[in-house]
Design a protein around this motif. Structure first.
Motif, PDB file in Angstrom:
ATOM      1  N   TYR A  89      58.035  42.172  21.781  1.00 57.33           N
ATOM      2  CA  TYR A  89      56.872  42.544  22.581  1.00 57.33           C
ATOM      3  C   TYR A  89      56.278  41.341  23.311  1.00 57.33           C
ATOM      4  O   TYR A  89      55.658  41.500  24.367  1.00 57.33           O
ATOM      5  CB  TYR A  89      55.815  43.213  21.699  1.00 57.33           C
ATOM      6  N   ALA A  90      56.454  40.133  22.768  1.00 58.62           N
ATOM      7  CA  ALA A  90      55.972  38.940  23.462  1.00 58.62           C
ATOM      8  C   ALA A  90      56.693  38.777  24.792  1.00 58.62           C
ATOM      9  O   ALA A  90      56.073  38.492  25.825  1.00 58.62           O
ATOM     10  CB  ALA A  90      56.168  37.701  22.599  1.00 58.62           C
ATOM     11  N   THR A  91      58.014  38.971  24.777  1.00 58.75           N
ATOM     12  CA  THR A  91      58.786  38.890  26.021  1.00 58.75           C
ATOM     13  C   THR A  91      58.314  39.944  27.006  1.00 58.75           C
ATOM     14  O   THR A  91      58.120  39.667  28.195  1.00 58.75           O
ATOM     15  CB  THR A  91      60.283  39.082  25.728  1.00 58.75           C
ATOM     16  N   GLU A  92      58.103  41.159  26.514  1.00 55.89           N
ATOM     17  CA  GLU A  92      57.647  42.243  27.381  1.00 55.89           C
ATOM     18  C   GLU A  92      56.278  41.937  27.978  1.00 55.89           C
ATOM     19  O   GLU A  92      56.024  42.201  29.158  1.00 55.89           O
ATOM     20  CB  GLU A  92      57.604  43.555  26.597  1.00 55.89           C
ATOM     21  N   LEU A  93      55.396  41.354  27.176  1.00 52.20           N
ATOM     22  CA  LEU A  93      54.062  41.026  27.664  1.00 52.20           C
ATOM     23  C   LEU A  93      54.126  39.952  28.748  1.00 52.20           C
ATOM     24  O   LEU A  93      53.486  40.074  29.800  1.00 52.20           O
ATOM     25  CB  LEU A  93      53.181  40.540  26.511  1.00 52.20           C
ATOM     26  N   VAL A  94      54.895  38.901  28.488  1.00 53.33           N
ATOM     27  CA  VAL A  94      55.015  37.818  29.474  1.00 53.33           C
ATOM     28  C   VAL A  94      55.578  38.347  30.787  1.00 53.33           C
ATOM     29  O   VAL A  94      55.177  37.908  31.874  1.00 53.33           O
ATOM     30  CB  VAL A  94      55.903  36.686  28.919  1.00 53.33           C
ATOM     31  N   GLU A  95      56.478  39.325  30.694  1.00 51.55           N
ATOM     32  CA  GLU A  95      57.110  39.855  31.893  1.00 51.55           C
ATOM     33  C   GLU A  95      56.207  40.796  32.684  1.00 51.55           C
ATOM     34  O   GLU A  95      56.576  41.227  33.783  1.00 51.55           O
ATOM     35  CB  GLU A  95      58.415  40.566  31.523  1.00 51.55           C
ATOM     36  N   THR A  96      55.014  41.113  32.164  1.00 54.54           N
ATOM     37  CA  THR A  96      54.103  41.996  32.902  1.00 54.54           C
ATOM     38  C   THR A  96      53.413  41.278  34.051  1.00 54.54           C
ATOM     39  O   THR A  96      52.765  41.919  34.879  1.00 54.54           O
ATOM     40  CB  THR A  96      53.025  42.603  31.969  1.00 54.54           C
ATOM     41  N   GLY A  97      53.506  39.951  34.112  1.00 53.30           N
ATOM     42  CA  GLY A  97      52.954  39.243  35.255  1.00 53.30           C
ATOM     43  C   GLY A  97      51.889  38.231  34.886  1.00 53.30           C
ATOM     44  O   GLY A  97      51.789  37.783  33.745  1.00 53.30           O
ATOM     45  N   ALA A  98      51.072  37.871  35.875  1.00 53.40           N
ATOM     46  CA  ALA A  98      50.059  36.831  35.706  1.00 53.40           C
ATOM     47  C   ALA A  98      48.915  37.305  34.811  1.00 53.40           C
ATOM     48  O   ALA A  98      48.750  38.495  34.554  1.00 53.40           O
ATOM     49  CB  ALA A  98      49.518  36.409  37.071  1.00 53.40           C
ATOM     50  N   GLY A  99      48.124  36.335  34.356  1.00 49.65           N
ATOM     51  CA  GLY A  99      46.990  36.664  33.507  1.00 49.65           C
ATOM     52  C   GLY A  99      47.375  36.934  32.075  1.00 49.65           C
ATOM     53  O   GLY A  99      46.827  37.827  31.426  1.00 49.65           O
ATOM     54  N   VAL A 100      48.324  36.139  31.553  1.00 50.95           N
ATOM     55  CA  VAL A 100      48.821  36.324  30.185  1.00 50.95           C
ATOM     56  C   VAL A 100      48.854  34.970  29.478  1.00 50.95           C
ATOM     57  O   VAL A 100      49.246  33.961  30.073  1.00 50.95           O
ATOM     58  CB  VAL A 100      50.231  36.950  30.179  1.00 50.95           C
ATOM     59  N   GLY A 101      48.450  34.958  28.219  1.00 53.45           N
ATOM     60  CA  GLY A 101      48.546  33.750  27.412  1.00 53.45           C
ATOM     61  C   GLY A 101      49.033  34.079  26.023  1.00 53.45           C
ATOM     62  O   GLY A 101      48.862  35.201  25.540  1.00 53.45           O
ATOM     63  N   TYR A 102      49.695  33.124  25.369  1.00 53.94           N
ATOM     64  CA  TYR A 102      50.150  33.302  23.982  1.00 53.94           C
ATOM     65  C   TYR A 102      50.021  31.948  23.304  1.00 53.94           C
ATOM     66  O   TYR A 102      50.794  31.036  23.561  1.00 53.94           O
ATOM     67  CB  TYR A 102      51.598  33.773  23.948  1.00 53.94           C
ATOM     68  N   LEU A 103      49.009  31.821  22.449  1.00 53.61           N
ATOM     69  CA  LEU A 103      48.748  30.577  21.739  1.00 53.61           C
ATOM     70  C   LEU A 103      48.895  30.795  20.233  1.00 53.61           C
ATOM     71  O   LEU A 103      48.592  31.878  19.724  1.00 53.61           O
ATOM     72  CB  LEU A 103      47.335  30.066  22.039  1.00 53.61           C
ATOM     73  N   LEU A 104      49.349  29.762  19.536  1.00 58.59           N
ATOM     74  CA  LEU A 104      49.484  29.819  18.085  1.00 58.59           C
ATOM     75  C   LEU A 104      48.245  29.220  17.433  1.00 58.59           C
ATOM     76  O   LEU A 104      47.800  28.127  17.804  1.00 58.59           O
ATOM     77  CB  LEU A 104      50.739  29.058  17.644  1.00 58.59           C
ATOM     78  N   LYS A 105      47.688  29.936  16.468  1.00 59.57           N
ATOM     79  CA  LYS A 105      46.425  29.531  15.849  1.00 59.57           C
ATOM     80  C   LYS A 105      46.480  28.115  15.277  1.00 59.57           C
ATOM     81  O   LYS A 105      45.541  27.341  15.438  1.00 59.57           O
ATOM     82  CB  LYS A 105      46.051  30.520  14.742  1.00 59.57           C
ATOM     83  N   ASN A 106      47.578  27.807  14.616  1.00 61.63           N
ATOM     84  CA  ASN A 106      47.635  26.513  13.937  1.00 61.63           C
ATOM     85  C   ASN A 106      47.850  25.343  14.891  1.00 61.63           C
ATOM     86  O   ASN A 106      47.867  24.190  14.480  1.00 61.63           O
ATOM     87  CB  ASN A 106      48.733  26.513  12.866  1.00 61.63           C
ATOM     88  N   ARG A 107      48.014  25.647  16.189  1.00 61.02           N
ATOM     89  CA  ARG A 107      48.200  24.585  17.176  1.00 61.02           C
ATOM     90  C   ARG A 107      47.007  24.465  18.122  1.00 61.02           C
ATOM     91  O   ARG A 107      47.034  23.656  19.051  1.00 61.02           O
ATOM     92  CB  ARG A 107      49.499  24.829  17.962  1.00 61.02           C
ATOM     93  N   VAL A 108      45.981  25.279  17.876  1.00 61.31           N
ATOM     94  CA  VAL A 108      44.765  25.175  18.672  1.00 61.31           C
ATOM     95  C   VAL A 108      43.807  24.257  17.919  1.00 61.31           C
ATOM     96  O   VAL A 108      43.181  24.656  16.950  1.00 61.31           O
ATOM     97  CB  VAL A 108      44.113  26.555  18.902  1.00 61.31           C
ATOM     98  N   GLY A 109      43.719  23.019  18.367  1.00 62.01           N
ATOM     99  CA  GLY A 109      42.937  22.041  17.619  1.00 62.01           C
ATOM    100  C   GLY A 109      41.631  21.652  18.253  1.00 62.01           C
ATOM    101  O   GLY A 109      40.871  20.858  17.682  1.00 62.01           O
ATOM    102  N   ASP A 110      41.325  22.207  19.422  1.00 61.27           N
ATOM    103  CA  ASP A 110      40.111  21.807  20.122  1.00 61.27           C
ATOM    104  C   ASP A 110      39.453  23.035  20.740  1.00 61.27           C
ATOM    105  O   ASP A 110      40.088  23.789  21.484  1.00 61.27           O
ATOM    106  CB  ASP A 110      40.457  20.790  21.214  1.00 61.27           C
ATOM    107  N   VAL A 111      38.180  23.239  20.415  1.00 60.74           N
ATOM    108  CA  VAL A 111      37.458  24.418  20.885  1.00 60.74           C
ATOM    109  C   VAL A 111      37.368  24.444  22.403  1.00 60.74           C
ATOM    110  O   VAL A 111      37.596  25.475  23.050  1.00 60.74           O
ATOM    111  CB  VAL A 111      36.052  24.463  20.266  1.00 60.74           C
ATOM    112  N   THR A 112      37.048  23.306  22.992  1.00 63.04           N
ATOM    113  CA  THR A 112      36.898  23.244  24.445  1.00 63.04           C
ATOM    114  C   THR A 112      38.194  23.583  25.148  1.00 63.04           C
ATOM    115  O   THR A 112      38.211  24.311  26.150  1.00 63.04           O
ATOM    116  CB  THR A 112      36.411  21.846  24.880  1.00 63.04           C
TER     117      THR A 112
END
Length: 212
Positions: A89-112
């Motif tokens: 489903y990640a591939t399908e979501l990315v293929e829907t076009g612009a305005g898409v993001g996929y971030l991993l929780k354990n790699r988000v280290g800065d709130v800003t």
């Protein structure tokens, strides 16, 4: 900016809501995929933030809800925030076009940086974590050999995966057993499965089909 968050963890859901509110955004929250769909239906937001695994099955409910929202509301920005990469489903979501993001929780280290990424997705940008990209590319490479098969060869392979013998495949497709054997040999060649004493090529071909 109007934001809808879908997250089953109450602590994380509340934490994200407070952070985004502090940055001046209007936030609503849901605890599962169904709640996400209902909340967005009430008032379409500027962007959605969703986890992947949520009740009731804790498999891919959030991601499937995100895809449904992209179908219902063309171009609705979606940021997936999860510790999992659900490749199909990640591939399908990315293929829907612009305005898409996929971030991993354990790699988000800065709130800003997170808020900046969310605002960029809301503005039509695409932001994908490098680890997610690597996993999606790995899946595509695994699928590539199957894309070389003809439609008939894929039909033969699908019947092989059902455990059908060559004779049964021939009857099902109304072709000769010689034709079936030719298709199977082509499958072995295209999947790079040379004859060896140690491997059962028919089983390996079926495994390649099931993995894809």
């Amino acid at each position: 900016m109007r934001i809808v968050i879908a997250e089953d963890s109450a602590l994380l859901r509340e934490g994200l809501s407070q952070i985004l509110t502090r940055f001046g955004h209007n936030v609503r929250a849901a605890g599962d995929g169904a709640g996400l769909l209902a909340t967005v239906a009430e008032q379409v937001p500027d962007v959605v933030v969703t986890d992947v695994r949520m009740p009731p099955g804790f498999r891919d409910e959030g991601l499937r809800a995100a895809l449904e929202l992209r179908r219902r509301h063309a171009g609705l920005p979606v940021l997936v925030l999860s510790q999992y990469v659900e490749q199909t489903y990640a591939t399908e979501l990315v293929e829907t076009g612009a305005g898409v993001g996929y971030l991993l929780k354990n790699r988000v280290g800065d709130v800003t940086e997170f808020v900046d990424a969310l605002e960029r997705v809301a503005g039509g940008g695409t932001i994908i974590d490098p680890d997610v990209i690597r996993q999606l590319l790995s899946r595509r490479r695994a699928q590539a050999p199957l894309e070389r098969l003809t439609a008939r060869e894929r039909e033969v392979l699908a019947l092989m995966a059902e455990g059908r013998s060559n004779a049964a495949v021939a009857r099902r497709l109304d072709i000769s057993q010689a034709a079936v054997a030719k298709h199977i040999n082509n499958i072995f060649t295209k999947l790079s499965l040379p004859p060896t004493a140690d491997d059962h090529r028919r089983v390996l071909a079926v495994l390649a089909y099931l993995r894809a």
